[in-house]
Enzyme design. Structure first.
Site, mmCIF file in Angstrom:
data_model
loop_
_atom_site.group_PDB
_atom_site.id
_atom_site.type_symbol
_atom_site.label_atom_id
_atom_site.label_comp_id
_atom_site.label_asym_id
_atom_site.label_seq_id
_atom_site.Cartn_x
_atom_site.Cartn_y
_atom_site.Cartn_z
ATOM 1 N N ASP A 1 40.732 36.806 37.364
ATOM 2 C CA ASP A 1 41.010 36.511 35.958
ATOM 3 C C ASP A 1 42.510 36.295 35.824
ATOM 4 O O ASP A 1 43.258 36.400 36.792
ATOM 5 C CB ASP A 1 40.526 37.658 35.077
ATOM 6 N N GLY B 1 47.995 43.711 37.526
ATOM 7 C CA GLY B 1 46.971 42.672 37.652
ATOM 8 C C GLY B 1 45.622 43.349 37.673
ATOM 9 O O GLY B 1 45.514 44.521 38.043
ATOM 10 N N THR B 2 44.586 42.636 37.274
ATOM 11 C CA THR B 2 43.301 43.319 37.132
ATOM 12 C C THR B 2 42.229 42.858 38.125
ATOM 13 O O THR B 2 42.290 43.249 39.271
ATOM 14 C CB THR B 2 42.853 43.291 35.678
ATOM 15 N N THR B 3 41.263 42.036 37.746
ATOM 16 C CA THR B 3 40.077 41.912 38.590
ATOM 17 C C THR B 3 40.078 40.681 39.510
ATOM 18 O O THR B 3 40.437 39.583 39.092
ATOM 19 C CB THR B 3 38.823 41.857 37.698
#
Lengths: 257, 280
Positions: free
Chosen positions: B73, B56-58
């Protein structure tokens, strides 16, 4: 040569049962009754902190009479059982029937194997999508489990309570009428002279089938007064929770904080 | 019949009736340790083995007048590939707190699920809510338990935020891989696009933001992160994929519906036309 005194198994079990029954009969009673939108729990319990009724899981509630420390023990065990089961499988796989079985086995084992039986009687209730799919299980000190249709009364002097419910409870009654019926029957010592119990002496909670996940709500404050009053038109709880910070499981109907 | 293994004759084992424990994680660790996030898998993986799994990112979080906004996101990546375009990475932990996840998605989602049960378990047994710090510390314990996995590239770094009824404000907590828990002031961001999002937050945040403004700031910070970080998903107008956005106030957690987010995102995209850096 001395022989240990012989006690027949019948006598032994009867003594244990009498002991447990006496302990339970000393306590105040609890009524669990279905209504059109869910299940109502009404306990004669003036304490605001030592609960006789509580939440086990999303759609499952718990009510008990007898010795507090013993049923509190079972309540916590039930929450652990339900949370573990829901976590390892899915939330929908936690059922009142499974929990009632676990309780029945536990109470049965304690009754026959430990030095004294639990002096408790408990009820596990679950609401389904319709009133027809609601379930109420009643468990006694010896592990017997019964599936009760629509209502159950437990505790001391349940005979008049059960009779009253049998005569006056009907499927699909409103929450207000179910609560008034229970409050009227739950008189201390069953003295006909005294009026119905007031909100201060009652612990009231519901499982409301219309709520999305956790169905359990405690009732208090002006909302409970309105539901118990025969002159008030309030017949059910609002579907919106109180707009105030704090635990979500209490509905008081108090204006916005 | 049961996952706990030691049930006998269907009765509740003695440990279930033990007095005092209010933590589901501790109970799970004693009764069914294989169900803990990253539990049994540890033995099968030697140290130094690195596992390729979706990340998972931001996530961004910022306080506003009535509480706190957390947004994330929707992208999960695996190396240079997009593993998921519409993953939700912001979850309600309970009625008054949310958790956003960055890092290994599988372990992180499991950890969130465990945190949700942990908080509800405490609430049911004790009949009262855990304090916000208490909740943040429970999460820290779980992250600490995942340290072995972190060495294999399966680290989880959540962002925890909630409404504290005491002071009546929103509060934000960040974590490090060893389980360190730090309270952040004003705003914070985590994940691969965090640097860019943080730059945007510094310029856009100001005290006393209103709810709509705070949501717009969160969405814009994510836009800036996606602008410069390939692992962060930008607004996908074609597929109508919008960021996940949670608002926590004294009334509880609200996950914003698409109908609220769509106009905010559309307005932002419109404002950035011929002004890619958002100069103002």
């Amino acid at each position: 040569m001395t022989f240990p005194m012989y006690v027949s198994p019948e006598q032994l079990m009867k003594d244990r049962a009498d002991y447990a029954r006496k302990g339970i009969a000393r306590g105040r009673s609890v009524v669990v009754a279905g209504y059109d939108n869910g299940m109502a729990f009404v306990a004669h319990n003036p304490s605001r902190t030592l609960h006789k009724v509580s939440e086990i899981y999303d759609r499952i509630g718990f009510a008990a009479v007898g010795k507090y420390n013993e049923f509190e023990n079972l309540r916590v065990a039930g929450i652990r059982y339900a949370d573990l089961r829901g976590y390892s499988y899915d939330r929908s796989d936690v059922t009142a029937r499974g929990l009632a079985n676990a309780y029945a086995q536990t109470l049965g084992t304690v009754f026959t194997q430990e030095s004294k039986p639990y002096e408790v009687e408990i009820c596990v209730a679950q609401v389904g999508p319709t009133a027809a799919s609601d379930q109420i299980f009643r468990l006694t000190y010896d592990g017997s489990v019964t599936d009760e249709p629509g209502y159950v009364a437990m505790g001391g002097a349940t005979e008049p309570l059960t009779t009253g419910l049998r005569e006056r409870w009907e499927p699909g009654m409103s929450l207000a009428s179910a609560l008034r019926l229970a409050a009227g029957l739950l008189r201390p010592g069953a003295e006909p002279a005294s009026g119905p119990l007031s909100a201060e002496e009652l612990e009231v909670a519901v499982l409301d089938r219309r709520r999305p996940r956790r169905a359990f709500r405690r009732l208090g404050g002006p909302l409970l007064d309105a539901l118990l009053s025969p002159d008030d038109p309030t017949s059910d709880i609002p579907t919106q929770d109180d707009r105030r910070p704090g635990p979500h499981d209490l509905l008081t109907g108090a204006p916005d904080a | 019949m049961s996952s706990s293994g030691d049930r006998t004759d269907g009765r509740l084992p003695t440990a279930y009736r033990a007095v005092g424990g209010t933590s589901f994680v501790e109970f799970l660790g004693a009764q069914a340790p294989h169900l803990l996030p990253g539990g049994e898998r540890r033995e099968h993986l030697g140290a130094g083995t690195v596992v390729e799994a979706p990340h998972g990112t931001t996530i961004v979080a910022l306080t506003f007048r009535d509480g706190v906004v957390v947004a994330g996101d929707r992208r999960a990546t695996m190396g240079n590939l997009i593993a998921h375009r519409d993953m939700d990475k912001v979850f309600a932990a309970d009625d008054y707190s949310v958790v956003g996840i960055a890092g290994t998605a599988g372990v992180a989602v499991e950890m969130v699920r465990l945190l949700q049960v942990e908080l509800e378990h405490y609430e049911k047994i004790e009949g009262t809510l855990l304090s916000l710090e208490g909740k943040a510390n429970r999460l820290a314990t779980m992250i600490r338990g995942n340290l072995g996995n972190a060495f294999r590239g399966l680290a989880v770094l959540p962002l925890f935020a909630g409404y504290d009824p005491g002071p009546g404000t929103g509060r934000i907590f960040s974590y490090d891989v060893t389980g360190g828990c730090y309270e952040e002031q004003r705003h914070h961001s985590i994940g691969s696009g965090a640097h860019f999002a943080r730059g945007a937050l510094k310029k856009l945040w100001h005290p006393g933001l209103l709810r709509e403004q705070a949501v717009a700031v969160a969405v814009e910070a994510l836009y800036d992160a996606a602008d410069d970080d390939s692992a962060t998903g930008g607004p996908d107008l074609g597929r109508r994929i919008w960021p996940t956005c949670a608002v926590v106030t004294e009334l509880g957690v609200e996950l914003l519906p698409e109908t609220d987010l769509e106009p905010t995102v559309q307005a932002l995209v419109e404002a950035r036309r011929d002004n890619p850096g958002g100069a103002r």
